[in-house]
Write an enzyme that holds these catalytic residues in place. Structure first.
Site, PDB file in Angstrom:
ATOM      1  CB  CYS A  32     -10.286  29.223  98.872  1.00 42.90           C
ATOM      2  SG  CYS A  32     -10.697  27.997  97.578  1.00 42.90           S
ATOM      3  CB  CYS A  35     -12.355  30.572  96.387  1.00 45.32           C
ATOM      4  SG  CYS A  35     -12.921  29.058  97.284  1.00 45.32           S
TER       5      CYS A  35
END
Length: 217
Positions: A32, A35
């Site tokens: 991700c 993230c």
């Protein structure tokens, strides 16, 4: 050293949330992009606001801890949960640094108002001397353990009363008194009888004779 705890199992997650008033959880994935962008901000907040027993920070890899992620219905990354105990108080979805900081500071302010939780298996409190009592205001009277008085040796008293009477203490004194009393009671010379009685108190020292004991009538 990082203040963010990586969760390794559902049991680990349960233990962490149970040991603190607030738990700030970062649900992320290694693939991700967002993230990774917000991760340094989460680390900064953890470094500034972590207070054991009050507020802790952890991260959950959704691919490795599917059970934990599924329990809270996490479907997008990153997702940040503000947990109080095991209940969700606030959810922040996406790499929204402003919203995340606001939610964390709000939780930290609330956590500061309540006592910190104790770690599982830890006992805290002042020691107390054995035999001490606690007063209504929570203090102890400082008394210490006092052993119960020992009982006289009845076997020695019955088998050899004269020897027993040479000891110190109330039982020995009583036996000595009775022995001298009955020794002098039936004697024509009570004083001499009491002096020579085996119940007379013998005192050592220099080979001298025992102390004189007056007659008992």
């Amino acid at each position: 050293m990082s203040k963010v705890t990586p969760i390794t199992s559902p049991a680990h997650f349960h233990t962490l949330t149970s040991s603190s008033t607030y738990t700030i959880v970062d649900f992320h994935a290694t693939w991700c992009g967002p993230c990774k962008v917000i991760a340094p901000i989460f680390e900064q907040l953890a470094t500034a606001e972590t207070k054991p027993g009050k507020i802790v920070f952890c991260k959950v890899d959704v691919d490795e801890q599917r059970e934990v992620a599924g329990r809270y219905g996490v479907s997008a990354m990153p997702t940040f949960l503000i947990l109080k105990g095991g209940s969700v108080k606030e959810t922040v979805r996406g790499a929204n640094a402003t919203q995340l900081r606001t939610a964390v500071l709000s939780a930290a302010a609330d956590a500061a108002k309540v006592p910190a939780k104790s770690s599982a298996g830890t006992f805290s409190g002042k020691g107390q001397s054995l035999g001490a009592t606690t007063t209504p205001d929570g203090t102890t009277n400082g008394s210490r353990y006092v052993p119960a008085p020992s009982l006289p040796n009845f076997g020695a008293m019955l088998s050899s009363p004269a020897t027993f009477a040479q000891g110190s203490g109330f039982p020995q004194t009583a036996v000595r008194f009775l022995g001298l009393y009955f020794t002098s009671l039936f004697s024509l010379d009570p004083e001499a009888a009491a002096r020579e009685s085996p119940f007379a108190l013998q005192r050592g020292g220099g080979g001298g004779s025992g102390s004189r004991v007056g007659s008992v009538r």
